[in-house]
Each structure stands twice: as structure tokens, then as C-alpha cells.
Design a protein around this motif. Structure first.
Motif, PDB file in Angstrom:
ATOM      1  N   ASN A  44     -29.533  -2.266   4.128  1.00  0.00           N
ATOM      2  CA  ASN A  44     -29.968  -2.461   5.506  1.00  0.00           C
ATOM      3  C   ASN A  44     -30.244  -3.923   5.848  1.00  0.00           C
ATOM      4  O   ASN A  44     -30.136  -4.326   7.004  1.00  0.00           O
ATOM      5  CB  ASN A  44     -31.229  -1.635   5.767  1.00  0.00           C
ATOM      6  N   ALA A  45     -30.591  -4.744   4.865  1.00  0.00           N
ATOM      7  CA  ALA A  45     -31.003  -6.120   5.142  1.00  0.00           C
ATOM      8  C   ALA A  45     -29.929  -6.870   5.932  1.00  0.00           C
ATOM      9  O   ALA A  45     -28.748  -6.808   5.601  1.00  0.00           O
ATOM     10  CB  ALA A  45     -31.299  -6.850   3.840  1.00  0.00           C
ATOM     11  N   GLY A  46     -30.357  -7.564   6.958  1.00  0.00           N
ATOM     12  CA  GLY A  46     -29.405  -8.314   7.763  1.00  0.00           C
ATOM     13  C   GLY A  46     -30.123  -9.265   8.703  1.00  0.00           C
ATOM     14  O   GLY A  46     -31.335  -9.165   8.914  1.00  0.00           O
ATOM     15  N   ILE A  47     -29.366 -10.195   9.254  1.00  0.00           N
ATOM     16  CA  ILE A  47     -29.918 -11.154  10.198  1.00  0.00           C
ATOM     17  C   ILE A  47     -29.029 -11.202  11.436  1.00  0.00           C
ATOM     18  O   ILE A  47     -27.852 -10.831  11.390  1.00  0.00           O
ATOM     19  CB  ILE A  47     -30.025 -12.562   9.586  1.00  0.00           C
ATOM     20  N   GLY A  48     -29.602 -11.655  12.546  1.00  0.00           N
ATOM     21  CA  GLY A  48     -28.848 -11.794  13.775  1.00  0.00           C
ATOM     22  C   GLY A  48     -28.480 -13.243  14.052  1.00  0.00           C
ATOM     23  O   GLY A  48     -29.220 -14.161  13.689  1.00  0.00           O
ATOM     24  N   HIS A  49     -27.344 -13.414  14.716  1.00  0.00           N
ATOM     25  CA  HIS A  49     -26.938 -14.752  15.129  1.00  0.00           C
ATOM     26  C   HIS A  49     -26.015 -14.623  16.327  1.00  0.00           C
ATOM     27  O   HIS A  49     -25.109 -13.773  16.344  1.00  0.00           O
ATOM     28  CB  HIS A  49     -26.219 -15.504  14.017  1.00  0.00           C
ATOM     29  N   ALA A  50     -26.224 -15.460  17.328  1.00  0.00           N
ATOM     30  CA  ALA A  50     -25.386 -15.469  18.521  1.00  0.00           C
ATOM     31  C   ALA A  50     -24.710 -16.826  18.660  1.00  0.00           C
ATOM     32  O   ALA A  50     -25.331 -17.868  18.420  1.00  0.00           O
ATOM     33  CB  ALA A  50     -26.216 -15.175  19.766  1.00  0.00           C
ATOM     34  N   GLY A  51     -23.447 -16.781  19.027  1.00  0.00           N
ATOM     35  CA  GLY A  51     -22.693 -18.030  19.202  1.00  0.00           C
ATOM     36  C   GLY A  51     -21.214 -17.744  19.209  1.00  0.00           C
ATOM     37  O   GLY A  51     -20.752 -16.805  18.551  1.00  0.00           O
ATOM     38  N   THR A  52     -20.456 -18.508  19.949  1.00  0.00           N
ATOM     39  CA  THR A  52     -19.006 -18.324  19.969  1.00  0.00           C
ATOM     40  C   THR A  52     -18.402 -18.827  18.664  1.00  0.00           C
ATOM     41  O   THR A  52     -19.072 -19.509  17.868  1.00  0.00           O
ATOM     42  CB  THR A  52     -18.379 -19.087  21.150  1.00  0.00           C
ATOM     43  N   PHE A  53     -17.148 -18.488  18.464  1.00  0.00           N
ATOM     44  CA  PHE A  53     -16.477 -18.806  17.213  1.00  0.00           C
ATOM     45  C   PHE A  53     -16.482 -20.313  16.956  1.00  0.00           C
ATOM     46  O   PHE A  53     -16.872 -20.778  15.882  1.00  0.00           O
ATOM     47  CB  PHE A  53     -15.041 -18.291  17.267  1.00  0.00           C
ATOM     48  N   LEU A  54     -16.043 -21.101  17.945  1.00  0.00           N
ATOM     49  CA  LEU A  54     -15.911 -22.541  17.741  1.00  0.00           C
ATOM     50  C   LEU A  54     -17.253 -23.254  17.735  1.00  0.00           C
ATOM     51  O   LEU A  54     -17.402 -24.318  17.117  1.00  0.00           O
ATOM     52  CB  LEU A  54     -15.010 -23.137  18.823  1.00  0.00           C
ATOM     53  N   ALA A  55     -18.231 -22.664  18.407  1.00  0.00           N
ATOM     54  CA  ALA A  55     -19.549 -23.303  18.460  1.00  0.00           C
ATOM     55  C   ALA A  55     -20.370 -23.045  17.208  1.00  0.00           C
ATOM     56  O   ALA A  55     -21.321 -23.787  16.916  1.00  0.00           O
ATOM     57  CB  ALA A  55     -20.316 -22.821  19.686  1.00  0.00           C
ATOM     58  N   THR A  56     -20.044 -22.028  16.448  1.00  0.00           N
ATOM     59  CA  THR A  56     -20.816 -21.682  15.247  1.00  0.00           C
ATOM     60  C   THR A  56     -20.447 -22.631  14.115  1.00  0.00           C
ATOM     61  O   THR A  56     -19.276 -22.771  13.765  1.00  0.00           O
ATOM     62  CB  THR A  56     -20.539 -20.224  14.818  1.00  0.00           C
ATOM     63  N   THR A  57     -21.435 -23.272  13.543  1.00  0.00           N
ATOM     64  CA  THR A  57     -21.190 -24.256  12.490  1.00  0.00           C
ATOM     65  C   THR A  57     -20.871 -23.585  11.161  1.00  0.00           C
ATOM     66  O   THR A  57     -21.119 -22.390  10.961  1.00  0.00           O
ATOM     67  CB  THR A  57     -22.420 -25.156  12.289  1.00  0.00           C
ATOM     68  N   THR A  58     -20.332 -24.379  10.254  1.00  0.00           N
ATOM     69  CA  THR A  58     -20.022 -23.854   8.917  1.00  0.00           C
ATOM     70  C   THR A  58     -21.273 -23.300   8.257  1.00  0.00           C
ATOM     71  O   THR A  58     -21.253 -22.236   7.628  1.00  0.00           O
ATOM     72  CB  THR A  58     -19.418 -24.969   8.039  1.00  0.00           C
ATOM     73  N   GLN A  59     -22.386 -24.026   8.364  1.00  0.00           N
ATOM     74  CA  GLN A  59     -23.633 -23.567   7.743  1.00  0.00           C
ATOM     75  C   GLN A  59     -24.097 -22.247   8.360  1.00  0.00           C
ATOM     76  O   GLN A  59     -24.604 -21.364   7.652  1.00  0.00           O
ATOM     77  CB  GLN A  59     -24.727 -24.639   7.912  1.00  0.00           C
ATOM     78  N   GLU A  60     -23.926 -22.094   9.668  1.00  0.00           N
ATOM     79  CA  GLU A  60     -24.315 -20.844  10.331  1.00  0.00           C
ATOM     80  C   GLU A  60     -23.413 -19.690   9.897  1.00  0.00           C
ATOM     81  O   GLU A  60     -23.891 -18.577   9.646  1.00  0.00           O
ATOM     82  CB  GLU A  60     -24.278 -21.035  11.847  1.00  0.00           C
ATOM     83  N   TRP A  61     -22.106 -19.962   9.817  1.00  0.00           N
ATOM     84  CA  TRP A  61     -21.200 -18.924   9.299  1.00  0.00           C
ATOM     85  C   TRP A  61     -21.622 -18.497   7.893  1.00  0.00           C
ATOM     86  O   TRP A  61     -21.686 -17.301   7.588  1.00  0.00           O
ATOM     87  CB  TRP A  61     -19.763 -19.468   9.254  1.00  0.00           C
ATOM     88  N   GLU A  62     -21.887 -19.449   7.030  1.00  0.00           N
ATOM     89  CA  GLU A  62     -22.244 -19.133   5.645  1.00  0.00           C
ATOM     90  C   GLU A  62     -23.539 -18.326   5.581  1.00  0.00           C
ATOM     91  O   GLU A  62     -23.643 -17.362   4.814  1.00  0.00           O
ATOM     92  CB  GLU A  62     -22.381 -20.421   4.836  1.00  0.00           C
ATOM     93  N   ARG A  63     -24.520 -18.718   6.384  1.00  0.00           N
ATOM     94  CA  ARG A  63     -25.813 -18.013   6.371  1.00  0.00           C
ATOM     95  C   ARG A  63     -25.631 -16.558   6.794  1.00  0.00           C
ATOM     96  O   ARG A  63     -26.163 -15.639   6.147  1.00  0.00           O
ATOM     97  CB  ARG A  63     -26.794 -18.723   7.297  1.00  0.00           C
ATOM     98  N   VAL A  64     -24.889 -16.312   7.869  1.00  0.00           N
ATOM     99  CA  VAL A  64     -24.694 -14.949   8.358  1.00  0.00           C
ATOM    100  C   VAL A  64     -23.887 -14.120   7.353  1.00  0.00           C
ATOM    101  O   VAL A  64     -24.259 -12.980   7.031  1.00  0.00           O
ATOM    102  CB  VAL A  64     -23.987 -14.966   9.728  1.00  0.00           C
ATOM    103  N   LEU A  65     -22.801 -14.686   6.842  1.00  0.00           N
ATOM    104  CA  LEU A  65     -21.975 -13.939   5.896  1.00  0.00           C
ATOM    105  C   LEU A  65     -22.691 -13.703   4.572  1.00  0.00           C
ATOM    106  O   LEU A  65     -22.519 -12.650   3.940  1.00  0.00           O
ATOM    107  CB  LEU A  65     -20.654 -14.669   5.664  1.00  0.00           C
ATOM    108  N   ASP A  66     -23.493 -14.669   4.136  1.00  0.00           N
ATOM    109  CA  ASP A  66     -24.225 -14.507   2.874  1.00  0.00           C
ATOM    110  C   ASP A  66     -25.151 -13.288   2.921  1.00  0.00           C
ATOM    111  O   ASP A  66     -25.224 -12.509   1.960  1.00  0.00           O
ATOM    112  CB  ASP A  66     -25.051 -15.765   2.565  1.00  0.00           C
ATOM    113  N   VAL A  67     -25.867 -13.125   4.018  1.00  0.00           N
ATOM    114  CA  VAL A  67     -26.823 -12.021   4.115  1.00  0.00           C
ATOM    115  C   VAL A  67     -26.136 -10.727   4.552  1.00  0.00           C
ATOM    116  O   VAL A  67     -26.236  -9.690   3.886  1.00  0.00           O
ATOM    117  CB  VAL A  67     -27.963 -12.371   5.091  1.00  0.00           C
ATOM    118  N   ASN A  68     -25.420 -10.791   5.667  1.00  0.00           N
ATOM    119  CA  ASN A  68     -24.892  -9.563   6.268  1.00  0.00           C
ATOM    120  C   ASN A  68     -23.722  -8.965   5.505  1.00  0.00           C
ATOM    121  O   ASN A  68     -23.541  -7.740   5.503  1.00  0.00           O
ATOM    122  CB  ASN A  68     -24.458  -9.826   7.709  1.00  0.00           C
TER     123      ASN A  68
END
Length: 549
Positions: free
Chosen positions: A369-393
Motif C-alpha cells: 500500500n505504501a505510496g506517495i503523491g506527485h503532480a506535474g507534467t512530463f517535461l516539468a517533472t525533474t529527474t530527481q522527482e521521477w526517481e523519488r516517485v518510481l522508487d516508492v510507488n
């Protein structure tokens, strides 16, 4: 090895393990010898004195002539003779398979057997008297089960044909038996099995069927027992269907049922460690008063929101629930066994799994169940943000599936993995690029995992909540916004979700139901259901509908 006399028959008895430990007596079936128990005995002998013997007509034991010598009363006497010889001062725990189980039932249902047999674990072998009564029960619902069992029991009729079965065993079947086990049961050839005496053992063992089946089914007796009984049902048994053990509580009031995702012989020759564990659990219950194990549920992200509601929902059913969360204080506030775990860290998840197994056992249900939320368009989302979301979710789910899935598969009793995805997994909203991508990946991972582990009895469900009022809105991050702007967005989202008034308890209810029913994909909220339907009926219309989200 030593010899034990039972009347005028000499039985070859084999012993191992500590002499001062409780005695476990293993009884083999047809057309095996004591060697079929090698894997089971290797595990049990670490804690118990393990005794095996070749039944009359098999292996190194005597082979008396005539059908009368193979009737169940004599086989029952053999079991008691061995038990009395190896453990004269204490009752023994019996574990039996196939025809060994049939003759053990004869002993267990003997008056006063509870004074000599402390517990009985039966695998793929019913009491013939109980089976006869089961076949005689008339009901439309049972007719199909009876017919199915009769089709599975075709060999019994074939074994009553004079001479031909003996010729086949001595001429063809014994030589092909290792190949048969490899193809039909996925059991590779191994030293010591089958025994070099297989051809003669199998030919003589036909007397077991000819001396007992027709007599017991024509004149069944009412055989009850006070001995604690555990019935292990190999789910893929081609010869003894689960239905044959229905109603056994009528004859054995202290009865537990277990499923093992194995075949008739692979239950011992491939999954012997699992059989040993199940037998040990019954022995520990009988000897130490340990209560039979409850359903064990592990919930990640169990400190709040959907995870907390799910943990409470399973606990309300009587299950034992373990939670983990990155917020240790929130996890411990649940009042359940709790651990601080970062699900994105594989090493941390493996340690968590080791701790759970050591203290509680292998889970029956895992809720990722563990997960985090993040909002942002594809191009606006930074590499670090992509990694953080994919790492958890995504990786958090993958770690849970791989680590606990392996444990469930090795245990052999099935299980259920629940992955909390999202309706965003099939709604391509441009403002949720990383989040939607992670949840879509969870849906596909659930599908491919389901296909892989279904044969091991492990179900996989993907849960897709929609707009649910949880604290995820208070921790969601936003691409390209200042911290002040993000706080405003979080407050607005929290207010909107609260106004939506769809609580996590409703999602938890669907999760518990999915485990009970085995449903693969569960959209929860009305918008999640509508989105799933539209994604299937017209993907183009769905893409157009969410283009501005």
C-alpha cells in the motif's frame, strides 16, 4: 535399521534424530518405501526422533502371501507394533501418505488410540470407511464431486484385473517410473528413489487394493477418533480429490485442514520441507498448547490512510496483522506489531521480511500500500522527482512482491498479494505524469506476477481507488512550484478530497473482499469504475476526456 516383529511378519524400521525427543512415525504409501520420506525426515530429525518403516510387502520388510495378510487390521497392528517398540512409554505423532495414510486412519480410529497416538497428519489418503459413507451421501451438489473422484480413481478398478497389473509393473512401469514422476509431478530422478525393489513392491502392493477396497465400501464402519488430526490436501493431486475429505469433522472433531500446492508425490519428493513444517506446527500445538496459526497479513504504509484502514479491517476479521511505515510513530500508534521500513530500500525490505518470518511466520496476505503523491507534467517533472516517485510507488511494490512472493511460493500453501495501484494507472492525466506512470506499471506488474504464481496458489489483486480522502494530499509534491505555492495546492486538494467524502475504510473493505474472492482488478470509487470502463470501450474517447486534466 532394526527389525520389529508384528505377528509373524518382520518389519524393517529406520530411526534418526535425538533419542530423547518426541517420536514422529512416518508411514509410506504405494508403491513406495520408507525412502519417499527422505526430505521430510531430514527436516523433522533436527527436532524429533524420526521413525520410518517399510510396510509389509515393501522394501526390506517381509512380504507375506495371500490377500488376508494385507487386510487393514493387520496393517494397523503393524503400525502399533512399531510404535510400541520405538516409544513404549509415550504416544507417537503419526504422519502418513497415500496407503500409509489409509492404514494409519485404521489405527487412529481404533478405540483408545489417543493413548498411543498423540497426533495424526494425513496426506492423500482417506479412511476407507469415511470415504464409503461420503460416496453414499445423496445430494445433487455432491453428485458432480463423486463422479469426478470416480474418474480420478480409475486405477483402482484396473488394479483388480488379475495378473495384468503385475505383468505391467514388472515389465514396463517400474522402469518408466522415474520418467513418469518427472513428467507428471515435476520430480527429477534422485538417488534412492524409486527403490530398487519397486517392481516387486508394486506387484505385491496390489493386494492392498484387492484385500480392502471392495470390502470396506460394501460394509463401512462408523470409525471415530479423539486424536487431533491434520488433513493436508495436495491441490494438484491427480488421484485423491479434496472433496474426498469433506465431512471428516464428523469422525474427527479435532481436525485441521491445510492446502499444499503440490501433486500426489511431489508433496513429499519436492515439498517435503513444507510437509515437515505443517506436521511440526500440529505437534507443537498438541504438545505445547500453541494455538493454531491465524491468517497473517502484512500491510506496508500501514500508519495512516488506506493502509491503516486496511490493517484495522483485517484485524477485525481475526487475522494477525503486521504493519510497516516510514513514520515509525504512526505505525506504532496502530497498536499492531509495527516496523519502520523504507519500502524503496531493498535491503530494508529484506530485513523486514526476515523479521516478520522470524517473529510471526510467512504472511498469508501482503498488501503493498505504501505510496506517495506527485503532480506535474512530463517535461516539468525533474529527474530527481521521477526517481523519488518510481522508487516508492513502483520499486516499493516490486520489492514487496519479489521478497514476500518468494516466501509464499517456498511455503507451498498459497497466499494473496494485494497491490494498491490507482485509477490514474489507466487515466493518462498530463498533470500526473510520474504518478500515473508508476501506477500503470504497478498494474502491469500485477498482471505478469499473477500469471507466474497462479500455479503456486498465490492470487494477485490490483486495487484502484479514485479520489479518496487520505493524508496523501497533505504530502503530495508539485513540480515547478515554490514551497509556498505547493502548500496552497495541498490545502486545496485536501479540502476537495474531504468534500468528496469517500473514506479509506471503503477501500479497505474492497481489499478484504478481493482477498476473499480472488478478484484480479478492483476499481473502487464511481469515477474509477467509469474510467476503467471507458478505457476498455474507447481508449481514444478516454484520452480526449482527460486531455485537460
Amino acid at each position: 535399521m532394526r527389525i520389529v516383529n508384528s505377528g509373524d511378519v518382520r518389519l524393517a524400521v529406520f530411526e534418526e534424530g535425538p533419542e530423547d525427543a518426541p517420536t514422529v512415525l512416518l508411514v509410506h504409501g504405494y508403491p513406495d518405501t520408507h525412502a519417499v520420506w527422505d526430505d521430510v525426515a531430514a527436516v523433522l530429525s533436527q527436532r524429533f526422533r524420526v521413525v520410518r518403516y517399510d510396510v509389509r510387502g515393501a522394501g526390506q520388510s517381509d512380504a507375506p502371501r495371500g490377500l488376508e495378510a494385507y487386510r487393514l487390521p493387520h496393517l494397523k497392528d503393524d503400525l502399533f507394533a512399531v510404535a510400541d517398540a520405538v516409544s513404549p512409554d509415550a504416544p507417537v505423532h503419526v504422519v502418513a501418505h497415500d496407503w500409509g495414510s489409509i492404514q494409519a486412519w485404521e489405527a487412529v480410529t481404533e478405540p483408545g488410540a489417543h493413548q498411543r497416538i498423540a497426533s495424526y497428519t494425513s496426506i492423500s489418503g482417506p479412511c476407507l470407511d469415511h470415504a464409503a459413507y461420503w460416496f453414499r451421501t445423496r445430494s445433487p451438489r455432491r453428485f458432480g464431486k463423486v463422479l469426478r473422484q470416480q474418474l480420478h480413481s480409475w486405477y483402482i478398478l484396473a488394479f483388480h484385473v488379475p495378473l495384468l497389473p503385475e505383468l505391467l509393473w514388472r515389465g514396463v512401469l517400474a522402469k518408466r517410473w522415474p520418467e513418469f514422476l518427472r513428467l507428471a509431478e515435476h520430480v527429477p530422478p534422485r538417488p534412492g528413489h524409486p527403490a530398487p525393489t519397486l517392481a516387486s513392491d508394486a506387484a505385491r502392493g496390489l493386494s492392498l487394493y484387492r484385500a480392502n477396497v471392495r470390502e470396506r465400501f460394501s460394509r463401512p464402519r462408523k470409525r471415530t477418533t479423539q486424536v487431533p488430526v491434520q488433513v493436508i490436501t495436495p491441490v494438484y493431486d491427480r488421484y485423491v480429490t479434496p472433496a474426498l475429505a469433506e465431512g471428516a469433522e464428523r469422525w474427527a472433531p479435532r481436525l485441521w485442514r491445510r492446502r499444499l500446492y503440490a501433486g500426489h508425490w511431489s508433496a513429499l519428493l519436492r515439498d517435503g520441507a513444507q510437509v515437515a513444517r505443517m506436521a511440526t506446527e500440529l505437534i507443537d500445538h498438541v504438545d505445547g498448547g500453541v494455538e493454531p496459526r491465524r491468517q497473517l497479513v502484512v500491510v506496508t504504509g500501514g500508519g495512516s490512510g488506506i493502509g491503516l484502514a486496511t490493517a484495522k479491517a483485517f484485524a477485525a476479521t481475526g487475522a494477525e496483522v503486521v504493519v510497516c511505515d516510514l513514520d515509525e510513530e504512526a505505525a506504532r500508534a496502530t497498536g499492531l506489531p509495527a516496523y519502520r521500513v523504507d519500502v524503496s530500500d531493498e535491503a530494508a525490505m529484506r530485513k523486514f521480511a526476515d523479521d516478520v518470518v522470524a517473529r510471526h511466520g510467512v504472511p498469508d496476505v501482503l498488501v503493498n500500500n505504501a505510496g506517495i503523491g506527485h503532480a506535474g507534467t512530463f517535461l516539468a517533472t525533474t529527474t530527481q522527482e521521477w526517481e523519488r516517485v518510481l522508487d516508492v510507488n513502483l520499486w516499493g511494490v516490486l520489492h514487496g512482491c519479489r521478497i514476500f512472493g518468494e516466501l509464499m511460493a517456498e511455503r507451498g500453501e498459497g497466499g494473496h498479494i494485494v497491490n494498491v495501484a490507482s485509477a490514474a494507472g489507466y487515466l493518462p492525466a498530463k498533470s500526473l505524469a510520474a504518478y500515473a506512470t508508476s501506477k500503470a506499471a504497478v498494474l502491469m506488474a500485477s498482471d505478469v506476477l499473477r500469471a507466474e504464481v497462479a500455479s503456486r496458489g498465490i492470487a494477485v489483486s490490483a486495487i484502484c481507488p479514485g479520489f479518496v480522502a487520505t493524508n496523501i494530499t497533505r504530502t503530495t509534491t508539485f513540480s515547478g512550484l515554490s514551497e509556498e505555492e505547493q502548500e496552497l495546492r495541498r490545502a486545496a486538494a485536501t479540502k476537495a478530497y474531504r468534500r468528496r467524502n469517500f473514506g479509506p475504510e471503503k477501500v479497505a473493505k474492497e481489499i478484504v473482499r478481493a482477498v476473499a474472492t480472488g478478484k484480479a482488478l478492483v476499481p473502487v470509487t464511481p469515477e474509477a469504475k467509469a474510467g476503467l470502463m471507458l478505457s476498455r470501450l474507447s481508449p481514444a474517447a478516454l484520452r480526449a476526456a482527460v486531455r485537460h486534466l
